[in-house]
Motif scaffolding. Structure first.
Motif, PDB file in Angstrom:
ATOM      1  N   MET A   1       0.812  -1.204   0.000  1.00  0.00           N
ATOM      2  CA  MET A   1       0.000   0.000   0.000  1.00  0.00           C
ATOM      3  C   MET A   1       0.847   1.256   0.000  1.00  0.00           C
ATOM      4  O   MET A   1       0.316   2.323  -0.204  1.00  0.00           O
ATOM      5  N   GLU A   2       2.142   1.131   0.221  1.00  0.00           N
ATOM      6  CA  GLU A   2       2.977   2.325   0.267  1.00  0.00           C
ATOM      7  C   GLU A   2       3.118   2.977  -1.104  1.00  0.00           C
ATOM      8  O   GLU A   2       3.467   4.146  -1.186  1.00  0.00           O
ATOM      9  N   ASP A   3       2.862   2.241  -2.175  1.00  0.00           N
ATOM     10  CA  ASP A   3       2.943   2.816  -3.521  1.00  0.00           C
ATOM     11  C   ASP A   3       1.635   3.451  -3.960  1.00  0.00           C
ATOM     12  O   ASP A   3       1.544   3.972  -5.061  1.00  0.00           O
ATOM     13  N   PHE A   4       0.613   3.398  -3.109  1.00  0.00           N
ATOM     14  CA  PHE A   4      -0.679   3.993  -3.435  1.00  0.00           C
ATOM     15  C   PHE A   4      -0.719   5.426  -2.912  1.00  0.00           C
ATOM     16  O   PHE A   4      -0.241   5.708  -1.815  1.00  0.00           O
ATOM     17  N   GLN A   5      -1.273   6.326  -3.733  1.00  0.00           N
ATOM     18  CA  GLN A   5      -1.361   7.739  -3.368  1.00  0.00           C
ATOM     19  C   GLN A   5      -2.794   8.221  -3.502  1.00  0.00           C
ATOM     20  O   GLN A   5      -3.534   7.750  -4.373  1.00  0.00           O
ATOM     21  N   THR A   6      -3.168   9.172  -2.666  1.00  0.00           N
ATOM     22  CA  THR A   6      -4.496   9.766  -2.754  1.00  0.00           C
ATOM     23  C   THR A   6      -4.538  10.690  -3.955  1.00  0.00           C
ATOM     24  O   THR A   6      -3.697  11.580  -4.099  1.00  0.00           O
ATOM     25  N   ILE A   7      -5.515  10.479  -4.818  1.00  0.00           N
ATOM     26  CA  ILE A   7      -5.661  11.306  -6.009  1.00  0.00           C
ATOM     27  C   ILE A   7      -6.876  12.217  -5.921  1.00  0.00           C
ATOM     28  O   ILE A   7      -6.928  13.260  -6.552  1.00  0.00           O
ATOM     29  N   SER A   8      -7.859  11.820  -5.105  1.00  0.00           N
ATOM     30  CA  SER A   8      -9.071  12.625  -4.975  1.00  0.00           C
ATOM     31  C   SER A   8      -9.763  12.291  -3.654  1.00  0.00           C
ATOM     32  O   SER A   8      -9.552  11.222  -3.092  1.00  0.00           O
ATOM     33  N   THR A   9     -10.595  13.228  -3.197  1.00  0.00           N
ATOM     34  CA  THR A   9     -11.343  13.035  -1.966  1.00  0.00           C
ATOM     35  C   THR A   9     -12.804  13.366  -2.208  1.00  0.00           C
ATOM     36  O   THR A   9     -13.121  14.333  -2.913  1.00  0.00           O
ATOM     37  N   PHE A  10     -13.687  12.565  -1.639  1.00  0.00           N
ATOM     38  CA  PHE A  10     -15.127  12.734  -1.807  1.00  0.00           C
ATOM     39  C   PHE A  10     -15.777  12.862  -0.428  1.00  0.00           C
ATOM     40  O   PHE A  10     -15.310  12.278   0.539  1.00  0.00           O
ATOM     41  N   ASN A  11     -16.868  13.597  -0.353  1.00  0.00           N
ATOM     42  CA  ASN A  11     -17.528  13.832   0.928  1.00  0.00           C
ATOM     43  C   ASN A  11     -18.500  12.727   1.321  1.00  0.00           C
ATOM     44  O   ASN A  11     -18.654  12.447   2.509  1.00  0.00           O
ATOM     45  N   PHE A  12     -19.166  12.128   0.353  1.00  0.00           N
ATOM     46  CA  PHE A  12     -20.215  11.162   0.661  1.00  0.00           C
ATOM     47  C   PHE A  12     -20.067   9.915  -0.205  1.00  0.00           C
ATOM     48  O   PHE A  12     -19.559   9.975  -1.325  1.00  0.00           O
ATOM     49  N   ALA A  13     -20.565   8.787   0.312  1.00  0.00           N
ATOM     50  CA  ALA A  13     -20.410   7.492  -0.356  1.00  0.00           C
ATOM     51  C   ALA A  13     -21.109   7.445  -1.711  1.00  0.00           C
ATOM     52  O   ALA A  13     -20.635   6.767  -2.626  1.00  0.00           O
ATOM     53  N   HIS A  14     -22.222   8.139  -1.866  1.00  0.00           N
ATOM     54  CA  HIS A  14     -22.943   8.066  -3.146  1.00  0.00           C
ATOM     55  C   HIS A  14     -22.159   8.717  -4.283  1.00  0.00           C
ATOM     56  O   HIS A  14     -22.436   8.455  -5.449  1.00  0.00           O
ATOM     57  N   GLU A  15     -21.173   9.523  -3.980  1.00  0.00           N
ATOM     58  CA  GLU A  15     -20.382  10.204  -5.013  1.00  0.00           C
ATOM     59  C   GLU A  15     -19.392   9.282  -5.713  1.00  0.00           C
ATOM     60  O   GLU A  15     -18.879   9.626  -6.780  1.00  0.00           O
ATOM     61  N   ILE A  16     -19.128   8.112  -5.162  1.00  0.00           N
ATOM     62  CA  ILE A  16     -18.096   7.242  -5.726  1.00  0.00           C
ATOM     63  C   ILE A  16     -18.644   6.045  -6.491  1.00  0.00           C
ATOM     64  O   ILE A  16     -17.876   5.271  -7.044  1.00  0.00           O
ATOM     65  N   ILE A  17     -19.945   5.902  -6.556  1.00  0.00           N
ATOM     66  CA  ILE A  17     -20.547   4.704  -7.144  1.00  0.00           C
ATOM     67  C   ILE A  17     -20.149   4.518  -8.611  1.00  0.00           C
ATOM     68  O   ILE A  17     -19.685   3.450  -9.011  1.00  0.00           O
ATOM     69  N   VAL A  18     -20.313   5.540  -9.420  1.00  0.00           N
ATOM     70  CA  VAL A  18     -19.986   5.434 -10.851  1.00  0.00           C
ATOM     71  C   VAL A  18     -18.489   5.260 -11.043  1.00  0.00           C
ATOM     72  O   VAL A  18     -18.039   4.424 -11.840  1.00  0.00           O
ATOM     73  N   ASN A  58       1.625   4.333 -10.595  1.00  0.00           N
ATOM     74  CA  ASN A  58       1.732   4.082 -12.039  1.00  0.00           C
ATOM     75  C   ASN A  58       0.426   4.371 -12.772  1.00  0.00           C
ATOM     76  O   ASN A  58       0.432   4.540 -13.989  1.00  0.00           O
ATOM     77  N   ASP A  59      -0.693   4.398 -12.048  1.00  0.00           N
ATOM     78  CA  ASP A  59      -2.007   4.632 -12.658  1.00  0.00           C
ATOM     79  C   ASP A  59      -2.532   6.049 -12.449  1.00  0.00           C
ATOM     80  O   ASP A  59      -3.667   6.344 -12.821  1.00  0.00           O
ATOM     81  N   LEU A  60      -1.725   6.930 -11.868  1.00  0.00           N
ATOM     82  CA  LEU A  60      -2.210   8.273 -11.540  1.00  0.00           C
ATOM     83  C   LEU A  60      -2.726   9.032 -12.758  1.00  0.00           C
ATOM     84  O   LEU A  60      -3.805   9.629 -12.710  1.00  0.00           O
ATOM     85  N   GLU A  61      -1.984   9.023 -13.837  1.00  0.00           N
ATOM     86  CA  GLU A  61      -2.394   9.779 -15.031  1.00  0.00           C
ATOM     87  C   GLU A  61      -3.678   9.219 -15.633  1.00  0.00           C
ATOM     88  O   GLU A  61      -4.561   9.979 -16.036  1.00  0.00           O
ATOM     89  N   LYS A  62      -3.778   7.906 -15.690  1.00  0.00           N
ATOM     90  CA  LYS A  62      -4.965   7.268 -16.258  1.00  0.00           C
ATOM     91  C   LYS A  62      -6.206   7.581 -15.416  1.00  0.00           C
ATOM     92  O   LYS A  62      -7.263   7.919 -15.952  1.00  0.00           O
ATOM     93  N   VAL A  63      -6.074   7.501 -14.104  1.00  0.00           N
ATOM     94  CA  VAL A  63      -7.202   7.782 -13.222  1.00  0.00           C
ATOM     95  C   VAL A  63      -7.556   9.272 -13.264  1.00  0.00           C
ATOM     96  O   VAL A  63      -8.729   9.629 -13.243  1.00  0.00           O
ATOM     97  N   GLN A  64      -6.553  10.132 -13.344  1.00  0.00           N
ATOM     98  CA  GLN A  64      -6.841  11.567 -13.438  1.00  0.00           C
ATOM     99  C   GLN A  64      -7.626  11.873 -14.705  1.00  0.00           C
ATOM    100  O   GLN A  64      -8.542  12.694 -14.697  1.00  0.00           O
ATOM    101  N   ALA A  65      -7.303  11.215 -15.806  1.00  0.00           N
ATOM    102  CA  ALA A  65      -8.052  11.398 -17.051  1.00  0.00           C
ATOM    103  C   ALA A  65      -9.498  10.933 -16.879  1.00  0.00           C
ATOM    104  O   ALA A  65     -10.426  11.581 -17.380  1.00  0.00           O
ATOM    105  N   ILE A  66      -9.707   9.828 -16.184  1.00  0.00           N
ATOM    106  CA  ILE A  66     -11.068   9.331 -15.912  1.00  0.00           C
ATOM    107  C   ILE A  66     -11.835  10.338 -15.071  1.00  0.00           C
ATOM    108  O   ILE A  66     -12.994  10.658 -15.353  1.00  0.00           O
TER     109      ILE A  66
END
Length: 77
Positions: A1-18, A58-66
Motif C-alpha cells: 500500500m505504500e505505492d498507493f497515493q491519494t488522487i481525490s477526496t469525496f464527501n459522501f459514499a454516493h459520489e463514488i458509485i460510478v 503508475n495509474d495516476l495519469e490514467k485515473v486523473q483522465a477518468i
C-alpha cells in the motif's frame, strides 16, 4: 500500500458509485479509504476528511483522465 497515493477526496459514499464501477471495469487497482465508515455515518466525513481515492502511482495519469472526463461530462437534469 505504500505505492498507493491519494488522487481525490469525496464527501459522501454516493459520489463514488460510478467511479468505482469504471475503475473496476478498467482493471485499475484502487482503494477508497474510509468508505465503509462514512457509509455508516455520513457526518463522520468531516471528522475523517472524506473518502480518499487511492491508486497506484503508475495509474495516476490514467485515473486523473477518468476523473476529468467524469467532471466535464456530468450533467444534472
Amino acid at each position: 500500500m505504500e505505492d498507493f497515493q491519494t488522487i481525490s477526496t469525496f464527501n459522501f459514499a454516493h459520489e463514488i458509485i460510478v467511479l468505482k464501477s469504471i475503475l473496476q471495469n478498467e482493471g485499475i487497482p484502487f482503494l477508497f479509504q474510509n468508505e465503509n465508515l462514512i457509509s455508516i455515518d455520513p457526518f463522520a466525513s468531516i471528522a475523517y476528511g472524506g473518502i480518499h481515492l487511492k491508486v497506484h502511482r503508475n495509474d495516476l495519469e490514467k485515473v486523473q483522465a477518468i476523473l476529468d472526463n467524469l467532471n466535464n461530462n456530468l450533467e444534472i437534469v
